[in-house]
Design an enzyme around this catalytic site. Structure first.
Site, short mmCIF file in Angstrom:
data_model
loop_
_atom_site.label_atom_id
_atom_site.label_comp_id
_atom_site.label_asym_id
_atom_site.label_seq_id
_atom_site.Cartn_x
_atom_site.Cartn_y
_atom_site.Cartn_z
N HIS A 102 -15.45 -5.76 3.70
CA HIS A 102 -14.01 -5.94 3.93
C HIS A 102 -13.72 -7.39 4.34
CE1 HIS A 102 -10.25 -4.59 6.39
NE2 HIS A 102 -9.96 -4.56 5.10
N HIS A 131 -5.75 2.90 -0.19
CA HIS A 131 -5.47 2.79 1.24
C HIS A 131 -5.08 4.15 1.81
CE1 HIS A 131 -4.94 0.21 4.73
NE2 HIS A 131 -5.28 -0.81 3.98
N TYR A 136 0.83 -1.20 0.00
CA TYR A 136 0.00 0.00 0.00
C TYR A 136 0.87 1.25 0.00
CZ TYR A 136 -3.75 -3.21 1.06
OH TYR A 136 -4.65 -4.24 1.01
N GLU A 176 -14.33 -9.39 -0.90
CA GLU A 176 -12.88 -9.53 -0.74
C GLU A 176 -12.58 -10.86 -0.05
OE1 GLU A 176 -9.06 -7.02 1.08
OE2 GLU A 176 -11.07 -6.47 1.71
N ASP A 236 -6.47 -0.49 -4.52
CA ASP A 236 -6.72 0.06 -3.17
C ASP A 236 -5.72 1.17 -2.89
OD1 ASP A 236 -7.26 0.54 -0.54
OD2 ASP A 236 -6.94 -1.53 0.14
#
Lengths: 405, 404
Positions: A309, A209, A159, A336, A207
Site C-alpha cells: 500500500h 475499496h 471510491y 502503488e 480498487d
C-alpha cells in the site's frame, strides 16, 4: 567484544506537509549522530500512535542494543499482551524501520542490501486516475500514459462512485452516501470505455475499496474479465475474506488484498489456499519491515506477489521502506505510488523518485531518507480532520445504513 | 415523536483501586442525571485507550442519539478505517456498554432484560488456585471448595510455571523465564495429584496461557484426558489457532479459547469448524456488549458455550457486563471470577456478588453498577508498571522471546 550501541531516545515527529497527518519515529542512539527513522502513520488515529510510542515503547526500549531488531520486535509486540491492532502495530513499525535504518547506516549499506540485495533496478508503480465521467477518466489515464506510466488504476467518482442522486428517508444521518449497484454498473462501463478508446497496450487496475456486498464483488470480478485487469483491489472487507474462495471459483481476474490487514489470521488462509494473487498490506500497520519481509517470503512460496500500500497517508519514510522491500523481493509485483509534492520532498530529503514508469532508490546507507525537523514543524498536524462526520470512512447506503468502507 | 436523548459528553475515568490500571468510560446525556458506564480496560496500554476516547470518539459522538447503539458501534468502528485492534476496540467498548447501561436505565430494566431476559438465576464461576508445589495447590483447591465453588482452575508456579534454578544461557536479558517442558510435565503431575487426593466430584480447569509449542499443547491436552478437565484454556497463541484442528483429532479434552482475540478472523473458523468448546473473549477487547452478544449467538448455532474472560484487569463495570451476557445467553458455560476486594466494592457500588459458587446480579436498571468518582480518584493509575520486564516478556532458557 565491543560495547553495544544502545537506544537513547525514541521520539515521535508529527507533520502534515500535504495536509495528511503523518507520524515518523526517530530512534536515537549512544553513537553520536547515529539515528534511524521509521514510519508509524495511522493517519486516522495518529495521536494514539504517539501515546503508544511516548508512554510505552520509549521507556521499554531505552538502553536496548540497536542490533537486536528481531528480539525488540517480538518483545515489543507481546509487551502489551494484546496485540495485532493498527495503533500498536504502527508504533512498533516506527521503531522497527528505524532500527533497520540504523543497521544499514552502521553497515554503510542501503537496507535493500541487508535484505538480500537488488533483484531489479527500479520498482514499477501504478498511479490513480479518477474523473466524474468516463471521458474525464480516459483523459486522466492518457495523461499518465504520456508520462511513461505502464500501470494506471481507474476509478470514477471516488471510491464507491459517489456521483449518483441518492434518495434517502427523512432524517437519515450524515455520511458519505453511495449506491453500490450504480457504482458497479458504472465500473463495468468505465473499463469498457477505456479498453475501446485507449486499447489493450497498458495495464489497468481498479480498487473496490470494500464498497460491495460479497456476491456483488464476485459478480463485478466476473464482469470485468473481458477488460483484463492487472488486478482488482480490496474487493471485500477484511472481515469477509473467506468469500474470496467463491470469487476464485468464478473469475480469473487477479485479486489484490490487504490494505486494512492488521492480523496474521487475515492473510494466512488467503495465501496458503492461493485465494489472492497480490498482497498489499500497509506495512507500518502490520508492524514494519520485519513482519513485511517475512510476509513477502511466505507469499513467495505460493507465487503470490507484493503490491504494498502506497498512498499519501504513508510517510515518505514508509514509501522508502516499501521500495527497499520491492527491490529486494524476488516476488515483487508492483508498487502503488502517490506523487509527492515539492514541499514533502523538502521535508523528507531522499524521498524516492519516479522517473518514467519506475521508482528509483538512492544508494545511501540505511533507508536513504532523512527528515528536516525544523521544516516539518512548519506543517503541524490537525486532529479535527480526523473526526469529520461526512468523511469517507462514514460510508452509508441510501437508507442510511452504515457500510464498511 | 419525542425529542431524542443525545450524548453530551464522553469521559475517561482512570482508576486503580487494586493496583491494576482500569479504564471506565462515562457517557453523559442531554437528560439530567442520565449517564452510562462502560469498561474500556486494556490495562497494558490504558493511555492509548484514553487517547482514542478523548481525541477521537468523544468529538465523533457528541450530539448523537443514545438510542442508536448499533449504528454508533458500526460507524465508530469503521471511522478509523483500520480497525479490530485492542486499543480501538476497548475505547469502543467503553461507549457501547455505556449506551446499553443508558438504554436499561431509560427502560427501567436490567440490561439482561434487554438482551432477552434471564435464562438462569445466577452464573456459575471458576476461581484460580495456584501454589508452589502440588500440596499447596491441593490446599488452595480445598479452600475454594469449602467456600462452595464448583469449578476451580489449577496452576502451579504461575503461568508457564516460573522456575528459579534454570540452566539459562550466559548474558541472557531480563525476562519472565520458564521451561515449557518442565511446565508440561509439572502440569500433568498437578492434576494426577489433585484428582487422586480430592477425587472426581469437582470440575477442574487449566490455563496454558500460550506457553507451549503447538504440538506440545496437543500432547498436554491428550495427557490430561484422564483427569477430565472441564476445559483447557488458551493452549495456543492467537496467531496459531489453526493447530486446534490437530488437537481436535487427538484429544477429547474440551477446548476454551479467546482471551487475546481482537479480530473476527480469529474466531470465525474455530467456531464454524467446531474446533473449540468455549469462547472466552475479553469482551471489551472485541468492542463491548454489541459484538459479544452477536458472538454468543453465533456460537449458539454451533453449540459452543461462553466463558468470558474475567480477571482483575476487567473493571467491575466489565464484570457486570459479562454477567448480563451470562444470564441472558442460552449457551452460557461458565464465568471466570477474580474475587474483588472491599475497596473495589466501595469504588464500584453494585459490583456483582459471589455466593456459594454463583455470581448474582442486582436488579437495578441498566448494568446495575455505579462508580464513586471521588473515591476512584484516590487510586490513581500508575503507568510505570506497564513497561518493565513484567510477565509479558516471557523468555525460554537461551533468552529467546516467547509469546506469553
Amino acid at each position: 567484544m565491543t560495547k553495544p550501541i544502545t537506544i537513547t531516545d525514541v521520539r515521535c515527529i508529527l507533520t502534515a506537509p500535504e495536509g495528511l497527518n503523518l507520524v515518523v519515529v526517530k530512534v536515537e542512539t549512544s553513537e553520536p549522530g547515529l539515528y534511524g527513522l521509521g514510519c508509524a502513520t495511522f493517519t486516522q488515529r495518529y495521536l494514539m500512535v504517539k501515546t503508544a510510542v511516548d508512554e510505552y515503547l520509549k521507556p521499554f526500549l531505552i538502553g536496548k542494543d540497536v542490533s537486536r531488531i528481531e528480539d525488540i520486535w517480538q518483545t515489543s509486540m507481546v509487551n502489551s499482551y494484546w496485540r495485532n491492532g493498527p495503533a500498536l502495530n504502527n508504533a512498533i513499525s516506527g521503531v522497527d524501520m528505524a532500527l533497520w535504518d540504523i543497521a544499514g547506516k552502521r553497515a554503510n549499506m542501503p537496507v535493500y542490501d541487508l535484505l538480500g540485495g537488488k533483484t531489479r533496478e527500479g520498482a514499477a508503480v501504478y498511479r490513480h486516475a479518477d474523473g466524474k465521467s468516463v471521458n474525464e477518466v480516459e483523459d486522466n489515464v492518457r495523461k499518465y500514459l504520456e508520462q511513461g506510466l505502464l500501470y494506471v488504476r481507474a476509478q470514477m467518482g471516488g471510491y464507491g462512485g459517489r456521483i449518483h442522486n441518492i434518495k434517502s428517508p427523512k432524517g437519515a444521518p450524515e455520511g458519505a452516501y453511495f449506491d453500490p449497484h450504480a457504482y458497479m454498473r458504472d465500473t463495468v462501463r468505465l473499463f469498457e470505455h477505456l479498453r475501446s478508446t485507449i486499447g489493450n497496450e497498458f495495464e489497468t487496475l481498479h480498487d473496490v475499496h470494500e464498497r460491495l456486498a460479497p456476491i456483488e464483488a464476485v459478480r463485478l470480478s466476473k464482469n470485468l474479465e473481458p477488460y483484463r485487469l492487472f488486478f482488482l483491489e480490496d474487493a471485500l472487507a477484511p472481515e469477509q475474506v473467506d468469500w474470496f474462495a467463491i470469487m476464485r471459483q468464478q473469475s480469473a481476474t487477479p485479486i489484490a488484498m490487504g490494505e486494512l490487514f492488521t492480523h496474521p489470521q487475515e492473510w494466512l488462509p488467503l495465501i496458503q489456499n492461493r485465494l489472492i494473487d497480490f498482497i498489499r498490506c500497509h506495512i507500518s500497520t502490520i508492524g514494519g519491515l520485519t513482519p513485511a519481509k517475512k510476509l513477502a517470503h511466505l507469499c513467495e512460496a505460493f507465487s503470490i506477489r507484493t503490491a504494498w500500500h502506497g498512498p499519501g497517508d504513508v510517510s515518505p519514510i514508509g514509501h522508502a521502506a516499501n521500495l527497499h522491500l520491492d527491490l529486494s523481493s524476488a516476488n515483487f509485483g508492483i508498487q502503488e505510488w502517490w506523487g509527492p509534492s515539492e514541499q514533502i520532498k523538502e521535508v523528507f530529503p531522499g524521498t524516492p523518485e519516479l522517473r518514467g514508469a519506475y521508482v528509483y532508490a538512492n544508494d545511501k546507507p540505511g533507508l536513504g531518507i532523512d527528515i528536516d525537523e525544523k521544516l516539518a514543524a512548519k506543517y503541524p498536524c490537525d486532529n479535527t480532520q480526523s473526526i469529520r462526520p461526512k468523511g469517507w470512512t462514514t460510508a452509508r447506503t441510501a437508507d442510511g445504513g452504515s457500510w464498511r468502507p | 415523536m419525542s425529542k431524542p436523548v443525545t450524548i453530551t459528553d464522553v469521559k475517561v475515568i482512570l482508576t486503580a483501586p487494586e493496583g491494576i490500571n482500569l479504564v471506565v468510560i462515562k457517557v453523559e446525556t442531554s437528560e439530567p442525571g442520565l449517564y452510562g458506564l462502560g469498561c474500556g480496560t486494556f490495562t497494558q496500554r490504558y493511555l492509548t485507550v484514553a487517547t482514542a476516547v478523548n481525541d477521537y470518539l468523544r468529538d465523533f459522538l457528541i450530539g448523537k442519539d443514545v438510542a442508536n447503539i448499533e449504528d454508533i458501534w458500526q460507524t465508530s468502528q469503521v471511522h478509523s478505517s483500520w480497525r479490530n485492534g485492542p486499543s480501538l476496540n476497548n475505547a469502543l467498548s467503553g461507549v457501547d456498554m455505556a449506551l446499553w447501561d443508558i438504554a436499561g436505565k431509560r427502560a427501567g430494566m436490567p440490561v439482561y432484560d434487554l438482551l432477552g431476559g434471564k435464562t438462569r438465576e445466577a452464573a456459575a464461576v471458576y476461581r484460580h488456585a495456584d501454589g508452589k508445589d502440588v500440596h499447596e495447590v491441593e490446599d488452595n483447591v480445598r479452600k475454594f471448595m469449602d467456600q462452595g465453588l464448583l469449578y476451580i482452575r489449577c496452576q502451579m508456579g504461575g503461568y508457564g510455571g516460573r522456575v528459579s534454578e534454570l540452566s539459562r544461557a550466559e548474558n541472557t536479558p531480563p525476562g519472565a523465564y520458564f521451561d515449557p517442558h518442565q511446565y508440561a510435565r509439572d502440569t500433568v503431575k498437578v492434576f494426577d495429584h489433585v484428582r487422586s487426593a480430592i477425587g472426581n466430584d469437582i470440575e477442574l480447569l487449566h490455563d496454558v496461557h500460550e506457553r507451549l509449542a503447538p504440538i506440545e499443547a496437543v500432547r498436554l491436552s491428550k495427557n490430561l484426558q484422564k483427569y477430565r478437565l472441564f476445559f483447557l484454556e488458551d493452549a495456543l497463541a492467537p496467531e496459531q489457532v489453526e493447530w486446534f484442528k490437530v488437537m481436535r483429532q487427538q484429544s477429547t479434552t474440551p477446548v476454551a479459547m479467546g482471551e487475546l482475540f481482537v479480530n473476527p478472523q480469529e474466531w470465525l473458523h474455530l467456531v464454524s469448524n467446531r474446533l473449540i468448546d468455549f469462547i472466552r473473549c475479553h469482551i471489551s477487547t472485541i468492542g463491548g456488549i454489541t459484538p459479544a452478544k452477536k458472538l454468543a449467538h453465533y456460537c449458539e448455532g454451533f453449540s459452543v458455550r461462553t466463558a468470558w474472560h474475567g480477571p482483575g484487569d476487567v473493571s467491575p463495570v466489565g464484570h457486570a457486563a459479562n454477567l448480563h451476557l451470562d444470564l441472558s445467553s442460552a449457551n452460557f458455560g461458565v464465568q471466570e471470577w477474580y474475587g474483588p476486594s472491599e475497596v473495589i466494592h466501595e469504588v464500584f457500588p453494585g459490583t456483582p456478588e459471589l455466593r456459594r459458587g454463583y455470581l448474582y446480579p442486582n436488579s437495578n436498571p441498566g448494568l446495575g453498577i455505579d462508580i464513586d468518582e471521588k473515591l476512584a480518584a484516590k487510586f490513581p493509575c500508575d503507568n510505570s508498571k506497564s513497561v518493565p520486564n513484567m510477565w509479558t516478556t516471557a523468555r525460554t532458557r537461551d533468552g529467546a522471546s516467547a509469546r506469553p
